[in-house]
Design a protein around this motif. Structure first.
Motif, short mmCIF file in Angstrom:
data_model
loop_
_atom_site.label_atom_id
_atom_site.label_comp_id
_atom_site.label_asym_id
_atom_site.label_seq_id
_atom_site.Cartn_x
_atom_site.Cartn_y
_atom_site.Cartn_z
N GLN A 45 -3.83 10.64 6.92
CA GLN A 45 -3.35 9.82 5.82
C GLN A 45 -1.83 9.87 5.81
OE1 GLN A 45 -5.70 9.45 2.01
NE2 GLN A 45 -3.91 10.49 1.18
N LEU A 91 -10.08 0.80 6.64
CA LEU A 91 -10.06 0.11 5.35
C LEU A 91 -11.37 0.34 4.61
CD1 LEU A 91 -8.60 -3.30 6.60
CD2 LEU A 91 -7.35 -1.46 5.46
N ALA A 105 0.84 -1.21 0.00
CA ALA A 105 0.00 0.00 0.00
C ALA A 105 0.87 1.25 0.00
CB ALA A 105 -0.90 -0.01 1.23
N ASN A 124 -8.89 -0.33 -1.30
CA ASN A 124 -7.62 -0.14 -0.58
C ASN A 124 -6.77 -1.41 -0.59
OD1 ASN A 124 -9.09 1.91 2.07
ND2 ASN A 124 -8.37 2.49 0.04
#
Length: 281
Positions: free
Chosen positions: A108, A122, A95, A126
């Protein structure tokens, strides 16, 4: 945020390590660092010595064995190249960013900055940034093909309590790094990051080549050692009789040399054909 910085120093960045780069020449010669390969090379040398002592200059056996050894080394290089591509593919599935809850605020951050203890949010689409235990989930479905090979999404449930020995594919209260959320949303607490995740352990096996041996590989290793002893004993008898000027056939030496070739898994098919045809002839 200071405690998260300390955790980042303690656990390291949430990323997969790179494999140490080596030149193709070094990797090629490393293919010979194996007991079975040493047996093959010894067999080629023995066959050449016997042919020289008998004066018939028949080096076909030695040439075939050397060709098989080189073929094995090339196959090893190809397999290593595929393993490196697999590692790169796993890294691309990490990710790039993650949405976490820190100090009652949703922020974030970079995926590499996720640490154990973070609360991860989540949503569909994602990538899961790390191995996590679900705290709350709503119709959460995860695609775990990168780990289990199963292409069908798995329905997750935060309320399920599992036993410690539950298999990876049945851990419905956990989500894992590099897997993809295809439906629903959830909150989860990070338990493992980086090389300590499930995918990190796979990457470590690729990097260090520490994959467990299969039962057939273990048996072949034992057979190879046995055949190595037989080659040595047979050569001792041959040399003894040679120096005592006794008439002795080198057939057994050749046979054992070829049998040693056959015990190598990648060279098995072609050398078995050669051995059977030669024996029939």
């Amino acid at each position: 945020m200071k405690k998260h910085g300390n955790r980042l120093k303690e656990f390291g960045e949430n990323k997969l390590e790179d494999k140490k780069k080596e030149s193709i020449i070094i990797r090629f010669f490393k293919q010979f660092n194996d007991f079975m390969i040493i047996i093959l090379i010894a067999s080629a040398i023995i066959s050449a010595i016997v042919a020289k002592l008998e004066g018939n200059n028949d080096y076909i056996d030695s040439i075939i064995i050397v060709v098989i050894v080189v073929f094995n080394a090339i196959m090893g290089l190809i397999q290593e190249a595929k393993a490196e591509k697999s590692l790169e593919a796993l890294k691309k599935m990490s990710a790039p960013i993650a949405k976490v809850k820190r100090e009652e605020k949703i922020v974030q951050i970079k995926g590499t900055e996720v640490v154990p203890g973070d609360i991860v949010l989540l949503e569909a689409g994602n990538f899961v940034p790390a191995d996590c235990r679900l705290i709350d989930s709503y119709n959460l479905k995860i695609e775990e093909s990168s780990l289990t090979g199963e292409t069908m999404p798995v329905l997750k449930d935060s309320n399920v309590i599992l036993k410690e020995d539950t298999s990876l594919g049945d851990m419905v209260n956990m989500v894992f790094a590099t897997t993809v959320v295809v439906n629903g949303h959830a909150e989860a607490i990070v338990t493992e990051t980086g090389m300590h995740t499930k995918v990190g352990k796979i990457a470590k096996m690729i990097i260090t080549d520490e994959a467990p041996q299969t039962p057939i590989q273990k048996k072949l290793a034992g057979v190879g050692k046995t055949l190595g002893v037989r080659v040595f004993i047979n050569m001792c008898f041959y040399i003894y009789n040679r120096f005592n000027k006794k008439d002795i056939s080198s057939r057994n030496v050749y046979d054992i040399s070829r049998t040693c070739c056959c015990s190598n898994s990648r060279g098995l098919a072609c050398d078995c054909d050669y051995y059977v045809i030669n024996r029939c002839y």
